[in-house]
Design a protein around this motif. Structure first.
Motif, short mmCIF file in Angstrom:
data_model
loop_
_atom_site.label_atom_id
_atom_site.label_comp_id
_atom_site.label_asym_id
_atom_site.label_seq_id
_atom_site.Cartn_x
_atom_site.Cartn_y
_atom_site.Cartn_z
N TYR A 61 36.30 -33.34 -28.82
CA TYR A 61 35.40 -32.14 -29.18
C TYR A 61 34.18 -32.16 -28.54
N TYR A 62 33.71 -31.30 -27.78
CA TYR A 62 32.50 -31.43 -27.01
C TYR A 62 31.16 -30.79 -27.70
N SER A 63 29.99 -31.42 -27.85
CA SER A 63 28.93 -30.81 -28.49
C SER A 63 27.68 -31.14 -27.56
N LEU A 64 26.56 -30.54 -28.07
CA LEU A 64 25.19 -30.97 -27.51
C LEU A 64 24.89 -32.28 -28.03
N ILE A 118 36.25 -26.97 -15.22
CA ILE A 118 35.47 -27.28 -16.33
C ILE A 118 35.45 -28.60 -16.81
N SER A 119 36.68 -29.34 -16.65
CA SER A 119 36.69 -30.87 -17.04
C SER A 119 35.78 -31.60 -16.09
N GLN A 120 35.67 -31.29 -15.03
CA GLN A 120 34.59 -32.20 -14.06
C GLN A 120 33.09 -31.81 -14.37
N HIS A 121 32.98 -30.54 -14.80
CA HIS A 121 31.71 -30.03 -15.16
C HIS A 121 31.28 -30.66 -16.54
N LEU A 122 32.21 -30.93 -17.69
CA LEU A 122 31.97 -31.42 -18.83
C LEU A 122 31.77 -33.16 -18.49
N ALA A 123 32.45 -33.60 -17.45
CA ALA A 123 32.34 -35.29 -17.14
C ALA A 123 30.73 -35.19 -16.84
N SER A 133 36.47 -18.13 -19.68
CA SER A 133 37.46 -17.77 -18.50
C SER A 133 37.44 -18.74 -17.45
N GLY A 134 37.37 -19.91 -17.58
CA GLY A 134 37.28 -20.75 -16.43
C GLY A 134 38.48 -21.37 -15.90
N ASN A 135 38.31 -22.15 -14.95
CA ASN A 135 39.66 -23.14 -14.50
C ASN A 135 39.47 -24.40 -15.39
N GLN A 190 28.46 -24.83 -31.62
CA GLN A 190 29.51 -25.28 -32.36
C GLN A 190 30.18 -26.13 -31.46
N GLU A 191 30.78 -27.40 -31.77
CA GLU A 191 31.52 -28.02 -30.67
C GLU A 191 32.99 -27.47 -30.45
N LYS A 192 33.53 -27.76 -29.37
CA LYS A 192 34.56 -26.95 -29.10
C LYS A 192 35.37 -28.21 -28.07
N THR A 193 36.51 -27.82 -27.84
CA THR A 193 37.71 -28.62 -27.26
C THR A 193 37.51 -27.96 -25.63
N VAL A 194 38.23 -28.56 -24.84
CA VAL A 194 38.16 -28.19 -23.30
C VAL A 194 38.80 -26.66 -23.32
N SER A 195 40.15 -26.66 -24.12
CA SER A 195 40.86 -25.48 -24.12
C SER A 195 39.96 -24.26 -24.68
N GLN A 196 39.26 -24.31 -25.62
CA GLN A 196 38.61 -23.52 -26.25
C GLN A 196 37.40 -23.13 -25.51
N ILE A 197 36.65 -24.14 -24.56
CA ILE A 197 35.71 -23.51 -23.60
C ILE A 197 36.36 -22.78 -22.45
N VAL A 198 37.70 -23.29 -21.93
CA VAL A 198 38.10 -22.75 -20.90
C VAL A 198 38.49 -21.04 -21.28
N ASP A 199 38.95 -20.86 -22.33
CA ASP A 199 39.18 -19.58 -23.10
C ASP A 199 38.00 -18.66 -23.26
#
Length: 120
Positions: free
Chosen positions: A73-76, A50-55, A44-46, A32-41
């Motif tokens: 929203y990020y997805s595969l 996480i934004s750097q890894h998403l980039a 349990s990351g910083n 399921q696609e998620k926002t940065v905030s949802q991924i962070v939660d």
């Protein structure tokens, strides 16, 4: 391909999967696609990390981002990436004990791209 050896580019692509945080992100958005905030939660990351890894994942074409209002929203990227992650899990379960016992992996730094070939 603009002067880069195809094997170098393949190795760069595979390194996209070789970081623990990036694997956590990929597993987090696998179904399921998620926002940065949802991924962070969820992992349990910083947020900055996480934004750097998403980039990185987005830059390598492994994931995509879809803007909706103020959220991305990020997805595969594709079903093939989802299948690749599933196949990696299947193969990993077959070799898990061998990988855990392998000391050469860390000694050669083979997963960091820093391994040097020694010649005689």
């Amino acid at each position: 391909m603009m002067g880069q050896n195809i094997l170098d580019v393949k190795a760069k692509f595979i390194r996209g999967f070789s970081d623990k945080t990036r694997l956590q992100i990929l597993e987090c958005i696998q179904d399921q696609e998620k926002t940065v905030s949802q991924i962070v939660d969820q992992i349990s990351g910083n947020q900055s990390n996480i934004s750097q890894h998403l980039a990185c994942l987005k830059g390598c074409g492994i994931i995509v981002g879809r803007q909706e209002g103020k959220f991305i929203y990020y997805s595969l990227r594709s079903e093939q990436i989802r299948q690749l992650l599933s196949m990696m899990d299947d193969v990993f379960h077959q070799v898990e004990e061998d990988v855990a016992a392998c000391e050469r992996n860390e000694q050669l730094e083979c997963c960091t791209g820093k391994a040097e070939v020694q010649t005689k």
